[in-house]
Design a protein around this motif. Structure first.
Motif, PDB file in Angstrom:
ATOM      1  N   VAL A  78       0.835  -1.197   0.000  1.00 48.99           N
ATOM      2  CA  VAL A  78       0.000   0.000   0.000  1.00 48.99           C
ATOM      3  C   VAL A  78       0.873   1.251   0.000  1.00 48.99           C
ATOM      4  CG1 VAL A  78      -1.740   1.305   1.283  1.00 48.99           C
ATOM      5  CG2 VAL A  78      -1.872  -1.186   1.167  1.00 48.99           C
ATOM      6  N   THR A  79       1.901   1.230   0.838  1.00 49.28           N
ATOM      7  CA  THR A  79       2.796   2.392   0.940  1.00 49.28           C
ATOM      8  C   THR A  79       3.563   2.619  -0.350  1.00 49.28           C
ATOM      9  OG1 THR A  79       3.084   1.897   3.291  1.00 49.28           O
ATOM     10  CG2 THR A  79       4.657   3.411   2.295  1.00 49.28           C
ATOM     11  N   SER A  80       4.119   1.556  -0.905  1.00 47.36           N
ATOM     12  CA  SER A  80       4.923   1.677  -2.122  1.00 47.36           C
ATOM     13  C   SER A  80       4.096   2.160  -3.310  1.00 47.36           C
ATOM     14  CB  SER A  80       5.580   0.334  -2.452  1.00 47.36           C
ATOM     15  OG  SER A  80       6.356   0.425  -3.622  1.00 47.36           O
ATOM     16  N   SER A  81       2.853   1.689  -3.426  1.00 46.18           N
ATOM     17  CA  SER A  81       2.020   2.076  -4.564  1.00 46.18           C
ATOM     18  C   SER A  81       1.598   3.537  -4.493  1.00 46.18           C
ATOM     19  CB  SER A  81       0.776   1.184  -4.638  1.00 46.18           C
ATOM     20  OG  SER A  81      -0.063   1.370  -3.511  1.00 46.18           O
ATOM     21  N   ARG A  82       1.722   4.136  -3.313  1.00 38.42           N
ATOM     22  CA  ARG A  82       1.351   5.540  -3.150  1.00 38.42           C
ATOM     23  C   ARG A  82       2.561   6.480  -3.122  1.00 38.42           C
ATOM     24  NH1 ARG A  82      -2.485   2.392  -1.682  1.00 38.42           N
ATOM     25  NH2 ARG A  82      -4.666   3.045  -1.502  1.00 38.42           N
ATOM     26  N   LEU A  83       3.630   6.060  -2.465  1.00 41.92           N
ATOM     27  CA  LEU A  83       4.825   6.897  -2.397  1.00 41.92           C
ATOM     28  C   LEU A  83       5.779   6.656  -3.562  1.00 41.92           C
ATOM     29  CD1 LEU A  83       5.789   6.672   1.403  1.00 41.92           C
ATOM     30  CD2 LEU A  83       4.485   8.464   0.244  1.00 41.92           C
ATOM     31  N   GLY A  84       5.711   5.457  -4.141  1.00 44.60           N
ATOM     32  CA  GLY A  84       6.684   5.070  -5.155  1.00 44.60           C
ATOM     33  C   GLY A  84       7.810   4.283  -4.511  1.00 44.60           C
ATOM     34  N   PRO A  85       8.461   3.396  -5.262  1.00 42.88           N
ATOM     35  CA  PRO A  85       9.517   2.545  -4.684  1.00 42.88           C
ATOM     36  C   PRO A  85      10.670   3.318  -4.061  1.00 42.88           C
ATOM     37  CG  PRO A  85       8.818   1.705  -6.822  1.00 42.88           C
ATOM     38  CD  PRO A  85       8.157   3.035  -6.657  1.00 42.88           C
ATOM     39  N   LYS A  86      11.125   4.370  -4.744  1.00 46.68           N
ATOM     40  CA  LYS A  86      12.292   5.081  -4.233  1.00 46.68           C
ATOM     41  C   LYS A  86      12.019   5.700  -2.871  1.00 46.68           C
ATOM     42  CE  LYS A  86      15.674   8.715  -5.226  1.00 46.68           C
ATOM     43  NZ  LYS A  86      16.226   9.666  -6.235  1.00 46.68           N
ATOM     44  N   TRP A  87      10.903   6.403  -2.732  1.00 44.46           N
ATOM     45  CA  TRP A  87      10.630   7.087  -1.475  1.00 44.46           C
ATOM     46  C   TRP A  87      10.249   6.110  -0.379  1.00 44.46           C
ATOM     47  CZ3 TRP A  87      12.749  11.495  -1.094  1.00 44.46           C
ATOM     48  CH2 TRP A  87      12.871  12.316  -2.209  1.00 44.46           C
ATOM     49  N   THR A  88       9.667   4.967  -0.734  1.00 46.07           N
ATOM     50  CA  THR A  88       9.391   3.933   0.265  1.00 46.07           C
ATOM     51  C   THR A  88      10.698   3.367   0.800  1.00 46.07           C
ATOM     52  OG1 THR A  88       7.328   3.336  -0.861  1.00 46.07           O
ATOM     53  CG2 THR A  88       8.222   1.746   0.698  1.00 46.07           C
ATOM     54  N   MET A  89      11.648   3.099  -0.101  1.00 41.61           N
ATOM     55  CA  MET A  89      12.957   2.611   0.318  1.00 41.61           C
ATOM     56  C   MET A  89      13.670   3.617   1.208  1.00 41.61           C
ATOM     57  SD  MET A  89      14.456   0.821  -3.132  1.00 41.61           S
ATOM     58  CE  MET A  89      16.086   0.853  -2.410  1.00 41.61           C
ATOM     59  N   LEU A  90      13.666   4.871   0.792  1.00 43.97           N
ATOM     60  CA  LEU A  90      14.361   5.895   1.563  1.00 43.97           C
ATOM     61  C   LEU A  90      13.729   6.085   2.936  1.00 43.97           C
ATOM     62  CD1 LEU A  90      15.029   8.572  -1.217  1.00 43.97           C
ATOM     63  CD2 LEU A  90      16.707   7.095  -0.100  1.00 43.97           C
ATOM     64  N   ALA A  91      12.402   5.983   3.004  1.00 46.42           N
ATOM     65  CA  ALA A  91      11.731   6.092   4.297  1.00 46.42           C
ATOM     66  C   ALA A  91      12.164   4.955   5.216  1.00 46.42           C
ATOM     67  CB  ALA A  91      10.212   6.082   4.107  1.00 46.42           C
ATOM     68  N   GLY A  92      12.207   3.735   4.667  1.00 47.27           N
ATOM     69  CA  GLY A  92      12.644   2.596   5.464  1.00 47.27           C
ATOM     70  C   GLY A  92      14.083   2.742   5.921  1.00 47.27           C
ATOM     71  N   MET A  93      14.951   3.196   5.036  1.00 48.69           N
ATOM     72  CA  MET A  93      16.357   3.360   5.390  1.00 48.69           C
ATOM     73  C   MET A  93      16.541   4.423   6.459  1.00 48.69           C
ATOM     74  SD  MET A  93      17.858   3.125   1.505  1.00 48.69           S
ATOM     75  CE  MET A  93      19.600   3.212   1.922  1.00 48.69           C
ATOM     76  N   ASN A 123      13.020  -1.897   8.210  1.00 52.85           N
ATOM     77  CA  ASN A 123      13.515  -3.018   7.421  1.00 52.85           C
ATOM     78  C   ASN A 123      12.448  -3.529   6.465  1.00 52.85           C
ATOM     79  OD1 ASN A 123      15.720  -5.036   7.012  1.00 52.85           O
ATOM     80  ND2 ASN A 123      14.155  -6.460   7.714  1.00 52.85           N
ATOM     81  N   ALA A 124      11.198  -3.605   6.925  1.00 51.74           N
ATOM     82  CA  ALA A 124      10.105  -4.088   6.078  1.00 51.74           C
ATOM     83  C   ALA A 124       9.870  -3.153   4.902  1.00 51.74           C
ATOM     84  CB  ALA A 124       8.831  -4.225   6.913  1.00 51.74           C
ATOM     85  N   LEU A 125       9.871  -1.861   5.161  1.00 58.65           N
ATOM     86  CA  LEU A 125       9.650  -0.896   4.084  1.00 58.65           C
ATOM     87  C   LEU A 125      10.755  -0.975   3.039  1.00 58.65           C
ATOM     88  CD1 LEU A 125       8.519   2.223   6.152  1.00 58.65           C
ATOM     89  CD2 LEU A 125       7.086   0.830   4.644  1.00 58.65           C
ATOM     90  N   PHE A 126      11.968  -1.214   3.504  1.00 61.04           N
ATOM     91  CA  PHE A 126      13.092  -1.262   2.569  1.00 61.04           C
ATOM     92  C   PHE A 126      13.106  -2.536   1.741  1.00 61.04           C
ATOM     93  CE2 PHE A 126      17.394  -2.678   1.582  1.00 61.04           C
ATOM     94  CZ  PHE A 126      17.791  -1.652   0.736  1.00 61.04           C
ATOM     95  N   ILE A 127      13.110  -3.696   2.399  1.00 62.22           N
ATOM     96  CA  ILE A 127      13.310  -4.939   1.661  1.00 62.22           C
ATOM     97  C   ILE A 127      12.122  -5.283   0.775  1.00 62.22           C
ATOM     98  CG2 ILE A 127      14.874  -5.856   3.396  1.00 62.22           C
ATOM     99  CD1 ILE A 127      12.670  -7.617   4.430  1.00 62.22           C
ATOM    100  N   ALA A 184      23.276   5.066   6.776  1.00 58.76           N
ATOM    101  CA  ALA A 184      23.249   6.476   6.382  1.00 58.76           C
ATOM    102  C   ALA A 184      24.014   6.679   5.083  1.00 58.76           C
ATOM    103  CB  ALA A 184      23.847   7.345   7.495  1.00 58.76           C
ATOM    104  N   ILE A 185      25.136   5.959   4.937  1.00 63.18           N
ATOM    105  CA  ILE A 185      25.884   6.018   3.677  1.00 63.18           C
ATOM    106  C   ILE A 185      25.046   5.456   2.541  1.00 63.18           C
ATOM    107  CG2 ILE A 185      27.918   5.128   2.463  1.00 63.18           C
ATOM    108  CD1 ILE A 185      29.371   5.095   5.164  1.00 63.18           C
ATOM    109  N   GLY A 186      24.363   4.329   2.807  1.00 63.31           N
ATOM    110  CA  GLY A 186      23.480   3.757   1.796  1.00 63.31           C
ATOM    111  C   GLY A 186      22.348   4.687   1.435  1.00 63.31           C
ATOM    112  N   PHE A 187      21.791   5.365   2.426  1.00 63.80           N
ATOM    113  CA  PHE A 187      20.696   6.318   2.189  1.00 63.80           C
ATOM    114  C   PHE A 187      21.132   7.424   1.244  1.00 63.80           C
ATOM    115  CE2 PHE A 187      18.518  10.272   3.186  1.00 63.80           C
ATOM    116  CZ  PHE A 187      17.175   9.901   3.216  1.00 63.80           C
ATOM    117  N   ILE A 188      22.298   7.987   1.508  1.00 65.07           N
ATOM    118  CA  ILE A 188      22.809   9.073   0.662  1.00 65.07           C
ATOM    119  C   ILE A 188      23.080   8.558  -0.750  1.00 65.07           C
ATOM    120  CG2 ILE A 188      24.724  10.685   0.322  1.00 65.07           C
ATOM    121  CD1 ILE A 188      24.971  10.786   3.402  1.00 65.07           C
ATOM    122  N   SER A 189      23.635   7.341  -0.853  1.00 65.17           N
ATOM    123  CA  SER A 189      23.945   6.773  -2.167  1.00 65.17           C
ATOM    124  C   SER A 189      22.681   6.551  -2.987  1.00 65.17           C
ATOM    125  CB  SER A 189      24.692   5.443  -1.998  1.00 65.17           C
ATOM    126  OG  SER A 189      25.901   5.627  -1.296  1.00 65.17           O
TER     127      SER A 189
END
Length: 228
Positions: A78-93, A123-127, A184-189
């Motif tokens: 639900v979150t990914s379909s609304r925020l988009g994959p990139k922002w869902t990943m970044l939120a999780g990270m 972790n769930a939001l990211f993976i 944090a390094i991964g988030f910036i990358s």
């Protein structure tokens, strides 16, 4: 079928390691994310001793993390379909960065238990979106993208206890701060290198994961996972 249609495109011809920088950024973050599964293993005796925790309280460090990760998986679509994959990943990270750092600064076992639960949410939001991002950005086709994802998964699970032991030899807080810095390094990358991936045309609902259980294969896997 014409000869042209049977030939692979230049992108599909790329090797496993011939990937865009964005794919490597996501793969690196995957390693760090999966490290969290076994990170606390080597430092459990130190946490129990320093914070005067009982065995059942120490066990909750695993239970809270795994429980929240499992439950949060039901809403990640639900979150990914609304925020988009990139922002869902970044939120999780970002959640992982914050909660792992707070875990390292905690002064009681119950604080760490709750913070590990928040870590599980990140972790769930990211993976849940990392695999789709790697597949979408990969230059070697779906099969090679999945191999890369699984390699990152295995590396993270195996390195987690090793890193936890090394940093834990300095202080039990070390593994928590170490993951926070690395993520944090991964988030910036990912923020810099990963292009924006379009949102899904059809938004997921909370009922979708349960509707999938109507099919024998997902139902069997779900029952087996719960039993294990």
């Amino acid at each position: 079928m014409s000869k042209a249609s049977t030939q692979e495109s230049p992108l599909q011809q790329g090797g496993l390691f011939s990937q865009p920088k964005a794919v490597w950024a996501v793969a690196f973050a995957c390693v760090i994310s999966f490290m969290g599964l076994g990170l606390v293993d080597p430092i459990l005796p130190a946490i129990a001793s320093k914070l005067q925790a009982t065995p059942s309280q120490v066990a909750l460090l695993f239970s809270s993390y795994n429980l929240i990760t499992g439950l949060a998986m039901l809403i990640t679509g639900v979150t990914s379909s609304r925020l988009g994959p990139k922002w869902t990943m970044l939120a999780g990270m970002l959640i992982i960065v914050i909660f792992s750092a707070l875990g390292g600064a905690s002064g009681s076992i119950w604080q760490i238990v709750w913070l590990r639960g928040g870590w599980g949410l990140g972790n769930a939001l990211f993976i849940a979106t990392a695999l789709s991002a790697i597949v979408g950005l990969s230059a070697g086709g779906t099969a090679k993208a999945i191999i890369l994802y699984e390699a990152a998964l295995g590396l993270g699970i195996s390195v987690g206890p090793l890193l936890g032991g090394e940093l834990g030899s300095i202080s039990w807080r070390g593994p928590f701060f170490g993951v926070s810095v690395l993520m944090a390094i991964g988030f910036i990358s990912v923020m810099i290198l990963m292009p924006k991936i379009p949102k899904a045309k059809v938004r997921s609902t909370l009922a979708d994961p349960f509707k999938a259980l109507r099919y024998p294969a997902p139902l069997t896997l779900a029952v087996t996972a719960v039993a294990v």
